[in-house]
Design an enzyme around this catalytic site. Sequence first.
Site, PDB file in Angstrom:
ATOM      1  N   GLU A  30      33.714  36.754  20.897  1.00 52.60           N
ATOM      2  CA  GLU A  30      32.312  36.953  21.255  1.00 52.60           C
ATOM      3  C   GLU A  30      31.789  38.248  20.653  1.00 52.60           C
ATOM      4  OE1 GLU A  30      31.315  39.382  24.140  1.00 52.60           O
ATOM      5  OE2 GLU A  30      32.886  38.958  25.616  1.00 52.60           O
ATOM      6  N   VAL A 111      29.955  34.911  26.639  1.00 55.59           N
ATOM      7  CA  VAL A 111      30.986  33.873  26.726  1.00 55.59           C
ATOM      8  C   VAL A 111      30.352  32.492  26.571  1.00 55.59           C
ATOM      9  CG1 VAL A 111      32.615  32.742  28.295  1.00 55.59           C
ATOM     10  CG2 VAL A 111      32.638  35.239  28.053  1.00 55.59           C
ATOM     11  N   ALA A 146      25.715  32.373  33.588  1.00 56.26           N
ATOM     12  CA  ALA A 146      25.746  31.044  32.969  1.00 56.26           C
ATOM     13  C   ALA A 146      27.115  30.723  32.375  1.00 56.26           C
ATOM     14  CB  ALA A 146      24.679  30.949  31.882  1.00 56.26           C
ATOM     15  N   LYS A 164      35.070  39.935  35.220  1.00 67.10           N
ATOM     16  CA  LYS A 164      34.875  41.385  35.248  1.00 67.10           C
ATOM     17  C   LYS A 164      34.945  41.869  36.695  1.00 67.10           C
ATOM     18  CE  LYS A 164      32.162  41.707  31.005  1.00 67.10           C
ATOM     19  NZ  LYS A 164      32.059  40.277  30.628  1.00 67.10           N
TER      20      LYS A 164
END
Length: 305
Positions: A30, A111, A146, A164
């Site tokens: 990413e 992501v 999302a 996280k």
Amino acid sequence: MSPETARPFIDIHAPVAQALAAGRPVVALESTIITHGMPYPDNGAMAANVEKIISDGGAVPATIAVIGGRIKIGLSDGERESLAMTGDAMKLSRADLGFAVAQGRTGGTTVAATMIAAEMVGIKVFATGGIGGVHKGAEKSFDISADLDELARTPVIVVSAGAKAILDIEKTLEVLETRGVPVVGHGCETMPAFWSRQSPFRAPLTLYKPEEIAHFFRTRVALGLGGGVLVANPVPENHEIPAEEMAGYIEAAQKAAEALNVTGKAVTPFLLGKILELTGGRSLKTNIALVENNARLAAEIAKAL
């Protein structure tokens, strides 16, 4: 957007295109970790090193981003460094990926957006730091990433250090279960918490070898179950910051965010920046170490597929 209709908007970096055409292992990366996750020049150096780790591991790295409205599957050294220096990049998820393309904008892919782009070109393994999830206080703010819906919908293996730690890990696991997303602890029965090797919560599933993870994914695809697989890979022990210590930093950062009324997409970058300040830079070193660790595992899984 189907892969066929998307192709006019996609640029595949030559080494990635060659690997995909030859059926060689490719690992997606990413780019919000570059544009929003770390300060310059650490972000550029980290991104280059993670790509090298994947290459050294026998796979081809494909950092995904949107640059000038083009979906980039793999970046040149110049593109990666330019992205690292960009101060006004968008933070792109499913909702605004098409907007950035239509408007010719530049943005880092979350992501969710990275999974979408990877799946468009047939990349099945993706290494990141930590996924987004349910924010603390979501029962009032409804702030839920999302990323969770994308994991339920898009068939990509996402190798992470869990959600996280600034998030509500328990609620994140509940939403993933509801959405039918398998969460696999790699060699661990307890969910990691990003900077820390352990959280108070059990990993729903545990596998110990990259080959087992690849076989599990292939089996899900064969059964038509749809969606991705989230792999939770603990940060190496010598780089972790214990959860008890991190709790204080996270609480202080969240109080600062509330005091400044930070909301929406700005929350995660703000919290990460505040925690970097509170830890005197330790959180950044741990973040880099866990991304590198995830890249190594992702390369092994990609080879096993």
